[in-house]
Design a protein around this motif. Sequence first.
Motif, PDB file in Angstrom:
ATOM      1  N   ALA A   1      12.420   3.252  -4.484  1.00  0.00           N
ATOM      2  CA  ALA A   1      12.781   3.446  -5.891  1.00  0.00           C
ATOM      3  C   ALA A   1      11.857   4.486  -6.516  1.00  0.00           C
ATOM      4  O   ALA A   1      10.645   4.462  -6.308  1.00  0.00           O
ATOM      5  CB  ALA A   1      12.670   2.128  -6.636  1.00  0.00           C
ATOM      6  N   LEU A   2      12.440   5.417  -7.274  1.00  0.00           N
ATOM      7  CA  LEU A   2      11.694   6.453  -7.973  1.00  0.00           C
ATOM      8  C   LEU A   2      12.128   6.492  -9.424  1.00  0.00           C
ATOM      9  O   LEU A   2      13.235   6.058  -9.764  1.00  0.00           O
ATOM     10  CB  LEU A   2      11.952   7.825  -7.338  1.00  0.00           C
ATOM     11  N   SER A   3      11.267   7.036 -10.269  1.00  0.00           N
ATOM     12  CA  SER A   3      11.665   7.263 -11.651  1.00  0.00           C
ATOM     13  C   SER A   3      12.782   8.300 -11.689  1.00  0.00           C
ATOM     14  O   SER A   3      12.987   9.048 -10.723  1.00  0.00           O
ATOM     15  CB  SER A   3      10.478   7.758 -12.468  1.00  0.00           C
ATOM     16  N   ASP A   4      13.493   8.372 -12.794  1.00  0.00           N
ATOM     17  CA  ASP A   4      14.575   9.350 -12.919  1.00  0.00           C
ATOM     18  C   ASP A   4      14.054  10.777 -12.750  1.00  0.00           C
ATOM     19  O   ASP A   4      14.695  11.608 -12.102  1.00  0.00           O
ATOM     20  CB  ASP A   4      15.260   9.204 -14.282  1.00  0.00           C
ATOM     21  N   THR A   5      12.892  11.064 -13.326  1.00  0.00           N
ATOM     22  CA  THR A   5      12.335  12.417 -13.237  1.00  0.00           C
ATOM     23  C   THR A   5      11.990  12.773 -11.797  1.00  0.00           C
ATOM     24  O   THR A   5      12.306  13.868 -11.319  1.00  0.00           O
ATOM     25  CB  THR A   5      11.081  12.537 -14.122  1.00  0.00           C
TER      26      THR A   5
ATOM     27  N   ILE B   1       3.460   5.731  -3.265  1.00  0.00           N
ATOM     28  CA  ILE B   1       4.678   6.278  -3.856  1.00  0.00           C
ATOM     29  C   ILE B   1       4.552   6.343  -5.375  1.00  0.00           C
ATOM     30  O   ILE B   1       4.974   7.327  -6.002  1.00  0.00           O
ATOM     31  CB  ILE B   1       5.906   5.444  -3.434  1.00  0.00           C
ATOM     32  N   ALA B   2       3.961   5.329  -5.967  1.00  0.00           N
ATOM     33  CA  ALA B   2       3.781   5.326  -7.422  1.00  0.00           C
ATOM     34  C   ALA B   2       2.893   6.494  -7.851  1.00  0.00           C
ATOM     35  O   ALA B   2       3.144   7.129  -8.894  1.00  0.00           O
ATOM     36  CB  ALA B   2       3.174   4.002  -7.876  1.00  0.00           C
TER      37      ALA B   2
ATOM     38  N   SER C   1       0.826  -1.213   0.000  1.00  0.00           N
ATOM     39  CA  SER C   1       0.000   0.000   0.000  1.00  0.00           C
ATOM     40  C   SER C   1       0.856   1.257   0.000  1.00  0.00           C
ATOM     41  O   SER C   1       0.521   2.245  -0.671  1.00  0.00           O
ATOM     42  CB  SER C   1      -0.943  -0.003   1.201  1.00  0.00           C
ATOM     43  N   ALA C   2       1.970   1.239   0.727  1.00  0.00           N
ATOM     44  CA  ALA C   2       2.872   2.394   0.708  1.00  0.00           C
ATOM     45  C   ALA C   2       3.492   2.564  -0.677  1.00  0.00           C
ATOM     46  O   ALA C   2       3.616   3.688  -1.181  1.00  0.00           O
ATOM     47  CB  ALA C   2       3.968   2.231   1.759  1.00  0.00           C
ATOM     48  N   LEU C   3       3.861   1.463  -1.306  1.00  0.00           N
ATOM     49  CA  LEU C   3       4.440   1.540  -2.655  1.00  0.00           C
ATOM     50  C   LEU C   3       3.421   2.050  -3.667  1.00  0.00           C
ATOM     51  O   LEU C   3       3.791   2.761  -4.614  1.00  0.00           O
ATOM     52  CB  LEU C   3       4.969   0.172  -3.073  1.00  0.00           C
TER      53      LEU C   3
END
Length: 215
Positions: free
Chosen positions: A176-180, A133-134, A128-130
């Motif tokens: 983990a995050l996208s580059d942007t 984050i998405a 749920s936290a992920l």
Amino acid sequence: MKLLIGDKNYSSWSMRPWVLLKHFGIPFDEVCIELFEAGARAAILEHSPSGRVPCLVGDDGLSVWDSLAIAETLAERFPQHAMWPRDAAQRAEARSISAEMHSGFGDLRSNMWMNIRASFAGKGATPSALADIARVDAIWSSCIERHGGPFLFGEFGIADAMYAPVVMRFNTWQPALSDTAAAYARRVTQQPAVRAWIEDAQRETHVIPVYEIPE
């Protein structure tokens, strides 16, 4: 004006109006109350009917509590500063994503709380936290790609201040995050008012044990 806040290391709600005031060079007196200590709630209730921080007390003695209400009040009182985008369509979007941050992302808040001095890399990553984050990543990436950056609507404003505590969480928990989104988080972290808040948090010595040890 006077701004009542909690510990800078932990109080995500307090961070938002403080950063706004600092970024736009608006003078104010800071009153910091160590949370979860004897007398803290009584001290807050002297100014904030909710018993929570932040609370802005104006020159006229009137109190405004809740971070988003304070941000709206500052935008109204200081129209010379583009705290919201000047463009109406962008302003509506900025208000929408700010309200979404204000009222949502409960699983992210519960599993990855703000503790600037800590490092909990890899922890708190529940499904749920992920998912929260998405959604944050999608908001940041969409705004930056459509509005050109470097912040969500070009220049730093209320929407960025609303998400600044999330950046602090990401710095601590390292999802983990996208580059942007990762590049945006780095820019927010280095923004001078945010940097000042972080440096103050790192100098604090008060500890709230429940926010120190993730399960």
